[in-house]
Motif scaffolding. Sequence first.
Motif, PDB file in Angstrom:
ATOM      1  N   TRP A   1     -37.044 -72.610  82.020  1.00  0.00           N
ATOM      2  CA  TRP A   1     -35.204 -72.107  81.624  1.00  0.00           C
ATOM      3  C   TRP A   1     -34.942 -71.431  81.455  1.00  0.00           C
ATOM      4  N   ALA A   2     -35.891 -70.890  79.735  1.00  0.00           N
ATOM      5  CA  ALA A   2     -35.263 -69.337  79.284  1.00  0.00           C
ATOM      6  C   ALA A   2     -35.361 -68.585  80.527  1.00  0.00           C
TER       7      ALA A   2
ATOM      8  N   LEU B   1     -35.023 -84.480  92.819  1.00  0.00           N
ATOM      9  CA  LEU B   1     -34.331 -85.457  93.852  1.00  0.00           C
ATOM     10  C   LEU B   1     -35.377 -85.483  95.210  1.00  0.00           C
ATOM     11  N   THR B   2     -36.790 -84.716  94.836  1.00  0.00           N
ATOM     12  CA  THR B   2     -37.512 -84.497  95.858  1.00  0.00           C
ATOM     13  C   THR B   2     -38.969 -84.796  95.839  1.00  0.00           C
TER      14      THR B   2
ATOM     15  N   GLU C   1     -25.692 -65.545  89.305  1.00  0.00           N
ATOM     16  CA  GLU C   1     -26.890 -66.035  90.013  1.00  0.00           C
ATOM     17  C   GLU C   1     -28.742 -66.666  89.215  1.00  0.00           C
ATOM     18  N   LYS C   2     -28.700 -65.887  88.017  1.00  0.00           N
ATOM     19  CA  LYS C   2     -29.106 -66.975  87.357  1.00  0.00           C
ATOM     20  C   LYS C   2     -28.748 -68.542  87.669  1.00  0.00           C
ATOM     21  N   TRP C   3     -27.819 -68.547  86.816  1.00  0.00           N
ATOM     22  CA  TRP C   3     -27.356 -70.289  86.590  1.00  0.00           C
ATOM     23  C   TRP C   3     -26.788 -70.765  88.499  1.00  0.00           C
TER      24      TRP C   3
ATOM     25  N   ILE D   1     -29.785 -75.312  91.297  1.00  0.00           N
ATOM     26  CA  ILE D   1     -30.820 -75.177  92.927  1.00  0.00           C
ATOM     27  C   ILE D   1     -32.410 -76.069  92.025  1.00  0.00           C
ATOM     28  N   GLN D   2     -32.687 -75.327  91.210  1.00  0.00           N
ATOM     29  CA  GLN D   2     -34.081 -75.599  90.628  1.00  0.00           C
ATOM     30  C   GLN D   2     -34.135 -77.737  90.328  1.00  0.00           C
TER      31      GLN D   2
END
Length: 283
Positions: free
Chosen positions: A86-87, A156-157, A143-145, A150-151
């Motif tokens: 996450w960094a 959920l899958t 865009e990073k956030w 999305i990551q």
Amino acid sequence: MTGSSAPLRRLGMELRRLRTMTGRTQADVGKAIGRTHATLVNWEHGKTKISKSDLLCLMTELGVPNDVRAGLEQLRDESGPGAGQWAVYGLPDSLKPLISFEADAVAVTAFEPIIIPGLLQTEDYARAIHIAGPHTVAPENVEKWVAARIQRQRQLTGAAPLKFHAVISEAALRLQVGGSSVMTTQIEHLLESSRLDNITIQILPAAAGAHPALAGNITVLHFADPRSDPPLGYFDGPLGGYMISDEAQVTAMADMFDDICVKAATEAESTRMLATALRDIRK
């Protein structure tokens, strides 16, 4: 509370238990191993990760038996993997605890009064939300956030997906975030997500009137063993969020969520409401 993972929290609980068994204070033990009282507090509350060398010194100082040491070292090691990924996203400190504890949770319940929950947002919807908040999200971070959001949804899958129960206010379906095209795709995504066995989506109709969470959102994270890892709450706003670990407060949040579920439409009715909102947008 700014802990980084459930294993780290369990480690802290064990260190606190072992220290209290000796009858010594945090300040006393800290001084003995060359660390401050505040450092011991942070370790015992799972707020900061203890180094291998410090853990060894602490166990030696507390006289921890050899058969217990291996378990403590394992908890420390388990608290690290995945944190570094996450960094690269440049996320705010207030969000990091939620992401880490979320990765350890087996179920999450959430209520949102005005927007779609992050774990169910499409990329374009998330982007529109972030662009709309330039005072809290710098343009170069948008865009990073979005990518980080999305990551997170990958939980959920997969083989053992996170169970997610979301109650969404009807107002969130009518708020034109990003325009009709973005909302069309977003509601289609909600309909698709609602078909998954691990995802429950209820819509809270405007006609339901007043409810326990009029003032904000609710998120409660549940873990595999509630005895060693009791549920945690999370609350956020435009300026950030914070974890809630107080048992009474988390219980109150869970009760509020249950009350909202009663007021919300059933899953079948919610599916029909989503379909109706989709038809209205397409018109």
